[in-house]
Design an enzyme around this catalytic site. Structure first.
Site, mmCIF file in Angstrom:
data_model
loop_
_atom_site.group_PDB
_atom_site.id
_atom_site.type_symbol
_atom_site.label_atom_id
_atom_site.label_comp_id
_atom_site.label_asym_id
_atom_site.label_seq_id
_atom_site.Cartn_x
_atom_site.Cartn_y
_atom_site.Cartn_z
ATOM 1 N N LEU A 99 0.849 -1.188 0.000
ATOM 2 C CA LEU A 99 0.000 0.000 0.000
ATOM 3 C C LEU A 99 0.882 1.235 0.000
ATOM 4 C CD1 LEU A 99 -2.765 -0.873 2.652
ATOM 5 C CD2 LEU A 99 -2.850 -1.172 0.158
ATOM 6 N N ASP A 202 -4.227 -2.455 18.703
ATOM 7 C CA ASP A 202 -2.867 -1.920 18.865
ATOM 8 C C ASP A 202 -2.776 -0.631 18.055
ATOM 9 O OD1 ASP A 202 -0.238 -1.674 19.611
ATOM 10 O OD2 ASP A 202 0.516 -3.277 18.330
#
Length: 302
Positions: A99, A202
Site C-alpha cells: 500500500l 494496537d
C-alpha cells in the site's frame, strides 16, 4: 542478511501468488518495525510487502492474517490484502499487498479517518474476546470469551502483563498497585456496559495511514491485535504515543459520541500498553508504568 538463497526463496514465494512471470528486481528494507524484518519486494511492475521472523514465531503471522481479514469486513477501512503465509529459507514469512501510505494529516483526511474508525467499531461480536488467541506485538494475548468486559480486561489483559513484568524482575510497588487496580477496576464500569466492538487492538499512529483511491482518501490499518471489546480502548491508545489530529477525534465523536466517563477509564486501557512496552523493551518504561498505576489506584480509591 539478504543472501542469494533467500532472494531465490522470496522470488519463489511471490511467484506462488503472482505467477511464474514474476522476476525479483529489488529488496528494500522498510523502517518502522522493531519486531520483524520488513522488506519491499519489487518486480517489474508490482511491489509487495514482506515480513520475516524466525520460524518459531510463525503463529504471529497466522494471527496477523486472521486479524487483517477481520478488519477487512469494514468497507470504510483499507487493509493490506494477505497474499501468503509461509516459509522462506529458515524464516516464517507473511506476504502482503503493498500500500502506498501517507500520513494521517490535514483536517479533511483526519475527519474521514475518525468517521471510518467509528464505522469499524459498529461491527460487533457476540461477546468480549476473539475466537483465537493472538499477539500484541510479540506478546501473547489471551482472548477466551467473557460476558463481563471489566473481568475480561482484568483477567485477559492487565493481570497477564503484570505477571510477565513480575517474572522479569519488575515487582514491588508496581505489583502492589497492580493488585489494587485489579481488585477495584470494576468501579469504572458500574454504570457502563460497552458493546463488544471489533477493535484493532494496537492502534497507535505507527499502525495507521492514509491510502488514496478512486473514492478519496481512506484510513488504512495494519499490524492488528483484534478482539471484541470496548471501543474506548482503541481510542485511548490513539492518544498514548503522540496522538492523532484533533479533527480525527471530533469526527469520531460526531459519528458516535463517547461516554462521559471515558477520561476515567482511559488510564486503565493505556496502562496495558505501557506494561507491554515495559515487558518488551525494558526498564525505560518502568517509571511511566508506576506513575500511571499510582494515579489510577488513587482514582479507584475515591
Amino acid at each position: 542478511m539478504i543472501t542469494p538463497a533467500l532472494r531465490g526463496d522470496i522470488e519463489t514465494l511471490v511467484r506462488s501468488v503472482a505467477g511464474s512471470g514474476f522476476r525479483l528486481r529489488e529488496l528494500t528494507p522498510v523502517s518502522g518495525g522493531d519486531i520483524n524484518t520488513s522488506l519491499r519486494v519489487t518486480g517489474e511492475d508490482h511491489s509487495y510487502f514482506l515480513k520475516l521472523r524466525p520460524s518459531a514465531g510463525s503463529a504471529m503471522f497466522t494471527a496477523e492474517a486472521d486479524g487483517l481479514a477481520a478488519l477487512a469486513q469494514c468497507p470504510a477501512i483499507r487493509v493490506p490484502g494477505v497474499l501468503a503465509v509461509g516459509q522462506v529459507a529458515d524464516q516464517a514469512a507473511l506476504l502482503l499487498e503493498w500500500l502506498d501510505l501517507r500520513p494521517l494529516a490535514g483536517d479533511d483526511v483526519a475527519r474521514r479517518a475518525g468517521a471510518a474508525l467509528a464505522a469499524l467499531h459498529r461491527h460487533e461480536g457476540p461477546h468480549y474476546g476473539w475466537p483465537r488467541d493472538n499477539f500484541i506485538g510479540p506478546t501473547p494475548q489471551a482472548n477466551a470469551p467473557h460476558d463481563s468486559w471489566a473481568l475480561f480486561f482484568v483477567q485477559r489483559r492487565l493481570q497477564p502483563q503484570l505477571a510477565l513484568a513480575a517474572s522479569q524482575g519488575h515487582g514491588g510497588r508496581l505489583q502492589q498497585l497492580g493488585e489494587r487496580i485489579a481488585e477495584r477496576a470494576n468501579a469504572l464500569f458500574l454504570d457502563y456496559r460497552p458493546r463488544p466492538s471489533l477493535l484493532h487492538g494496537d492502534l497507535w499512529s505507527g499502525n495507521a495511514g492514509i491510502v488514496d483511491g478512486p473514492d478519496g482518501p481512506r484510513l488504512a490499518l495494519f499490524d492488528p491485535a483484534v478482539h471484541y471489546g470496548d471501543r474506548e480502548a482503541d481510542l485511548a491508545m490513539t492518544e498514548l504515543f503522540g496522538g492523532f489530529p484533533l479533527a480525527f477525534y471530533a469526527a469520531y465523536r460526531e459519528a458516535w459520541p463517547l461516554d462521559v466517563d471515558y477520561e476515567r477509564r482511559k488510564p486503565l486501557y493505556n496502562l496495558y500498553h505501557v506494561l507491554n512496552h515495559l515487558n518488551l523493551f525494558g526498564r525505560g518504561y518502568l517509571a511511566q508504568a508506576e506513575r500511571m498505576a499510582e494515579r489510577l489506584a488513587m482514582e479507584l480509591s475515591r
